[in-house]
Design an enzyme around this catalytic site. Structure first.
Site, mmCIF file in Angstrom:
data_model
loop_
_atom_site.group_PDB
_atom_site.id
_atom_site.type_symbol
_atom_site.label_atom_id
_atom_site.label_comp_id
_atom_site.label_asym_id
_atom_site.label_seq_id
_atom_site.Cartn_x
_atom_site.Cartn_y
_atom_site.Cartn_z
ATOM 1 C CG ASN A 9 -1.651 1.338 1.298
ATOM 2 O OD1 ASN A 9 -1.750 1.973 0.607
ATOM 3 N ND2 ASN A 9 -2.309 1.344 2.560
ATOM 4 C CE LYS A 11 -0.119 3.037 4.952
ATOM 5 N NZ LYS A 11 -0.029 3.182 6.326
ATOM 6 C CG HIS A 96 -5.620 1.911 5.457
ATOM 7 N ND1 HIS A 96 -5.106 2.829 6.387
ATOM 8 C CD2 HIS A 96 -4.554 1.013 4.986
ATOM 9 C CE1 HIS A 96 -4.025 2.444 6.644
ATOM 10 N NE2 HIS A 96 -3.641 1.541 6.184
ATOM 11 C CD GLU A 98 -2.866 5.233 6.840
ATOM 12 O OE1 GLU A 98 -2.983 5.451 5.694
ATOM 13 O OE2 GLU A 98 -1.902 4.882 7.546
ATOM 14 C CD GLU A 168 -3.224 -2.512 7.388
ATOM 15 O OE1 GLU A 168 -2.255 -2.743 6.797
ATOM 16 O OE2 GLU A 168 -3.961 -1.284 7.154
ATOM 17 N N GLY A 174 2.886 2.328 10.864
ATOM 18 C CA GLY A 174 3.889 3.295 10.577
ATOM 19 C C GLY A 174 4.711 3.815 11.988
ATOM 20 C CB SER A 214 5.738 -1.909 12.052
ATOM 21 O OG SER A 214 5.471 -0.527 12.086
HETATM 22 P P1 13P Z 1 3.221 0.408 7.752
HETATM 23 O O1 13P Z 1 3.852 -0.911 7.050
HETATM 24 O O2 13P Z 1 3.881 1.504 7.041
HETATM 25 O O3 13P Z 1 3.233 0.228 9.156
HETATM 26 O O4 13P Z 1 1.769 0.616 7.333
HETATM 27 C C1 13P Z 1 0.973 -0.668 7.037
HETATM 28 C C2 13P Z 1 -0.163 -0.245 6.665
HETATM 29 O O5 13P Z 1 -1.048 0.683 6.858
HETATM 30 C C3 13P Z 1 -0.755 -0.756 5.320
HETATM 31 O O6 13P Z 1 -1.831 -0.627 4.691
#
Ligand code: 13P
Length: 251
Positions: A9, A11, A96, A98, A168, A174, A214
């Protein structure tokens, strides 16, 4: 046998040019990844058509990161499932954290979006996961179970064959804080049990459940070794082709 998948992803990262270069490197390295591991990259909307060209002929499939909750019409700034298909996508990520956190994405909206995506022929990667407060209050099983029930219980066993679940934990995204393999496995097993209760054991066993948060080359092997973890949804590490491919090679 359920499919193993490693999905990246991106983002809101990379220019179109950088995204094309990243996709080229992923496509070039994809042949060296285990045959039984599917690869997906979820690029920003603006990049999709160009990245689709680059991925042609490789095993890497293209995903969007979201879609509109209407089929078409006067919804300025939105991108429909039909547009995603015409850009070369075969998947979209939905729900997601976010989007849930910053853009008011609700389970109700996710039902609508999932239906539109499936009707357009897209596969759906549905994200679920608890935040830190919910984890500290010991509510993580409850939160994830209700997200699964609220969205996926509106679909049929047949439709489940086009849906992948991604667990997740928000506190691990992150942050560099990965859920331990045990913490992830117990939620994955719980998700599978909830699916079995609704759709039957066979559908539950056939559903791919990814871990995200992560995930990187150094911890992927341990996570992927868990019985109910069927791959990863990778954020930061998916922006480096070598890391992304190394994660895929952790199987
Ligand atoms: P990270 O791997 O940067 O922690 O992000 C995970 C994520 O949100 C994938 O959709």
């Amino acid at each position: 046998m359920r499919k193993k998948i490693v999905a990246g992803n991106w983002k809101m990262n990379t220019s179109i040019q950088e995204g094309v270069e990243l996709a080229k490197a992923v496509a070039a390295g994809a042949a060296g990844t285990p045959e039984n591991v599917g690869l997906i990259v979820a690029a920003p909307f603006t990049h999709l058509a160009s990245v689709a060209e680059v991925l042609k002929g490789s095993k890497v499939e293209l995903s969007a990161q979201n879609c509109a909750d209407h089929e078409k019409g006067a919804y300025t700034g939105e991108v429909s499932v039909g547009m995603l298909v015409s850009a070369g996508c075969s998947w979209t990520i939905l729900g997601h954290s976010e989007r849930r956190q910053y853009y008011g994405e609700t389970d109700e909206k996710l039902v609508v979006k999932t239906r539109l995506a499936l009707e357009a022929g897209l596969g759906v990667i549905l994200c679920v996961g608890e935040n830190l407060e919910q984890r500290e209050e010991g509510k993580h099983f409850e939160v994830v179970t209700s997200q699964i029930e609220n969205v996926l219980f509106n679909f049929t066993a047949e439709e489940m064959s086009k849906i992948v679940v991604a667990y997740e934990p928000v506190w691990a995204i992150g942050t560099g804080k990965t859920a331990s393999a045990e913490q992830a496995e117990e939620i994955h097993a719980c998700i599978r049990k909830v699916l079995a209760g609704k759709f039957g054991e066979e559908v539950a066993q056939d559903t791919t459940i990814l871990y995200g948060g992560s995930c990187k080359p150094s911890n992927a092997k341990e996570l992927f070794a868990q019985e109910d973890i069927d791959g990863g949804l990778i954020g930061g590490a998916a922006l480096k082709a070598d890391d992304f491919l190394a994660i895929a090679c952790s199987y």
